[in-house]
Design a protein around this motif. Sequence first.
Motif, PDB file in Angstrom:
ATOM      1  N   ARG A   1      -0.158   4.471   6.726  1.00 55.59           N
ATOM      2  CA  ARG A   1       0.948   3.522   6.581  1.00 55.59           C
ATOM      3  C   ARG A   1       1.110   2.613   7.794  1.00 55.59           C
ATOM      4  O   ARG A   1       1.939   1.714   7.773  1.00 55.59           O
ATOM      5  CB  ARG A   1       2.247   4.279   6.296  1.00 55.59           C
ATOM      6  CG  ARG A   1       2.226   4.991   4.931  1.00 55.59           C
ATOM      7  CD  ARG A   1       3.607   5.459   4.519  1.00 55.59           C
ATOM      8  NE  ARG A   1       4.070   6.598   5.311  1.00 55.59           N
ATOM      9  CZ  ARG A   1       3.744   7.877   5.023  1.00 55.59           C
ATOM     10  NH1 ARG A   1       2.964   8.162   3.994  1.00 55.59           N
ATOM     11  NH2 ARG A   1       4.204   8.856   5.770  1.00 55.59           N
ATOM     12  N   VAL A   2       0.332   2.864   8.863  1.00 62.06           N
ATOM     13  CA  VAL A   2       0.376   1.956  10.021  1.00 62.06           C
ATOM     14  C   VAL A   2      -0.704   0.900   9.817  1.00 62.06           C
ATOM     15  O   VAL A   2      -1.886   1.153  10.002  1.00 62.06           O
ATOM     16  CB  VAL A   2       0.131   2.706  11.351  1.00 62.06           C
ATOM     17  CG1 VAL A   2       0.342   1.766  12.545  1.00 62.06           C
ATOM     18  CG2 VAL A   2       1.063   3.904  11.465  1.00 62.06           C
ATOM     19  N   THR A   3      -0.293  -0.293   9.413  1.00 61.19           N
ATOM     20  CA  THR A   3      -1.282  -1.299   8.987  1.00 61.19           C
ATOM     21  C   THR A   3      -1.330  -2.522   9.909  1.00 61.19           C
ATOM     22  O   THR A   3      -2.075  -3.454   9.650  1.00 61.19           O
ATOM     23  CB  THR A   3      -0.963  -1.777   7.559  1.00 61.19           C
ATOM     24  OG1 THR A   3       0.401  -2.181   7.519  1.00 61.19           O
ATOM     25  CG2 THR A   3      -1.197  -0.664   6.552  1.00 61.19           C
ATOM     26  N   GLU A   4      -0.525  -2.530  10.999  1.00 60.96           N
ATOM     27  CA  GLU A   4      -0.505  -3.697  11.878  1.00 60.96           C
ATOM     28  C   GLU A   4      -1.886  -3.926  12.497  1.00 60.96           C
ATOM     29  O   GLU A   4      -2.498  -2.985  13.026  1.00 60.96           O
ATOM     30  CB  GLU A   4       0.527  -3.517  13.007  1.00 60.96           C
ATOM     31  CG  GLU A   4       1.968  -3.722  12.568  1.00 60.96           C
ATOM     32  CD  GLU A   4       2.558  -2.492  11.901  1.00 60.96           C
ATOM     33  OE1 GLU A   4       1.834  -1.475  11.769  1.00 60.96           O
ATOM     34  OE2 GLU A   4       3.730  -2.553  11.491  1.00 60.96           O
ATOM     35  N   VAL A   5      -2.347  -5.162  12.453  1.00 62.39           N
ATOM     36  CA  VAL A   5      -3.700  -5.486  12.925  1.00 62.39           C
ATOM     37  C   VAL A   5      -3.940  -5.085  14.392  1.00 62.39           C
ATOM     38  O   VAL A   5      -4.953  -4.458  14.696  1.00 62.39           O
ATOM     39  CB  VAL A   5      -4.013  -6.981  12.706  1.00 62.39           C
ATOM     40  CG1 VAL A   5      -5.319  -7.365  13.396  1.00 62.39           C
ATOM     41  CG2 VAL A   5      -4.103  -7.278  11.218  1.00 62.39           C
ATOM     42  N   PRO A   6      -3.023  -5.413  15.308  1.00 57.98           N
ATOM     43  CA  PRO A   6      -3.295  -5.057  16.719  1.00 57.98           C
ATOM     44  C   PRO A   6      -3.385  -3.546  16.938  1.00 57.98           C
ATOM     45  O   PRO A   6      -3.849  -3.085  17.975  1.00 57.98           O
ATOM     46  CB  PRO A   6      -2.093  -5.629  17.481  1.00 57.98           C
ATOM     47  CG  PRO A   6      -1.450  -6.587  16.564  1.00 57.98           C
ATOM     48  CD  PRO A   6      -1.744  -6.120  15.174  1.00 57.98           C
TER      49      PRO A   6
END
Lengths: 392, 123
Positions: free
Chosen positions: A337-342
């Motif tokens: 569920r952690v999908t942030e690109v950086p």
Amino acid sequence: MGDLTALLRECTPQVLAAVVRRYGDFEACEDAVQEALIAAVQQWPVSGVPEQPRSWLITVAARRRVETLRNETARRRREETVRHDPAPEVRGDDELALLLLCCHPALSVPAQVTLTLRAVGGLTTAEIARALLLPEATVGQRISRAKQRIRESGVGFERSAPEERLTAVRHVLYLIFNEGHTASSGDALNRVELTREAIRLTRQLHRRLPDDGETAGLLALMLLTDARRPARTGPDGALIPLAEQDRGRWDAGMIAEGVALITRTLASAPIGPVQVQAAIAAIHDEAARPEDTDWPQILILYGMLHALAPSPVVTLNRIVASAMVHGPEPGLAALDRVTEVPMRHRVAAVRAHLLEMAGDHSGAREQYRLAARLTLSRPEQRYLESRAVRLH
Amino acid sequence: MKYLILIQSNPQSLAVWETLTDQQRTDFGLGHLRLTEEMRDAGVLVVSEGLGDPALAVQVSVRDGRTITSDGPYAEVKEHLAGFYLIDVADLDEAVAWAAKAPDAAYTRVEVRPILDMSTWEI
């Protein structure tokens, strides 16, 4: 004579601060203060120590400073200025007012950082440029633009600080600390100077506002983080993760001070995100061995931090803490569920770690390799590759 | 936060260049000089350079401790880096605002890349 030297040493920083605050130009003011000190050494043994030695020194230093300033311009104007310019004085709340001014919302955050280092920290343009990895001309321009902006917006000294202004001040102090703390690039020695400066300034702010919980928390967080610095990098400059650091090299004095401060603060002040971060750092620092770490307590604190100031970084750290308490399986599902690109490479690194914990060595190896490909940091790459190799 | 603004040269930008008048080409070059100046005045410029002809590029590798050089890039390379601006600003929005001022942005496009930020790593 020994008493006199001690007295002068005690006065010097405050005198310098007062004169720099009034006239700017650290270097010239430093010269002026030196001249005032020489005058004091010559005159005081004869005339006696003045009733207010600090004010005496400031008056003399300020006069010297103005004289140098005006020697370059018309003599007549100099006379006038010297006559009408009252000497700057030391005020207890000057440092806070100065901090608030430098961190004013009319300025961009990079401008706030630069001006704070210059005006409150007393660093020269060259020192700031070296520490921030910027050309000196850029720093000089940034400072003069910031001063111009302050002049234009008519902002003056404020003696009281609403919470959102204090938050901005703490943010700037934390940025200065982080510039010195993170090893992304640059000459380590110059960066350490920034760390020390941030701690010194935060200490001043804490002294001014002893009941402000988040300021106390920030000072504790800095002390508890910087205490690990000697163990953070190997002789070849490679980063050493927390679990593998030689804890004997941690600074015990700083840890003791940080732990005492955050313990006292948590008991008395309203809770805030910085205090929670300091509490987490304290738990890590108090563990003599990695396996002694109180992970259940850390998990609770990350839950609080998630409620107070949620961010992808907090989510990820909370997953790690949860895995240390409840095992890796629930964490692996939460990672999706952690999908942030950086965050991609850090998600891969955490997934690798959890897979390794779960005994899936080939899956872990694959994720370590993926994380190494995704990160741009060479030390981080080396670390991740070494983890992958270890699983063969 | 530091950001790199990348100015690429590619078939698309070369095609646009061919259609420009002499005056437009002069303005284009002056636009870059002015942008550099403006960035310096604003206190955000770290460094800015235009790159030489890619035909002058040299490829360097080290094998068994020996430095080997060869001319490059190869003929089939269609796109190359023509220049860059390294700036230090508050955030991506500000970096994009500066990138939009590059003369190239009006004709083709420019790229903004963040410099690696390790400030949130817990180590």
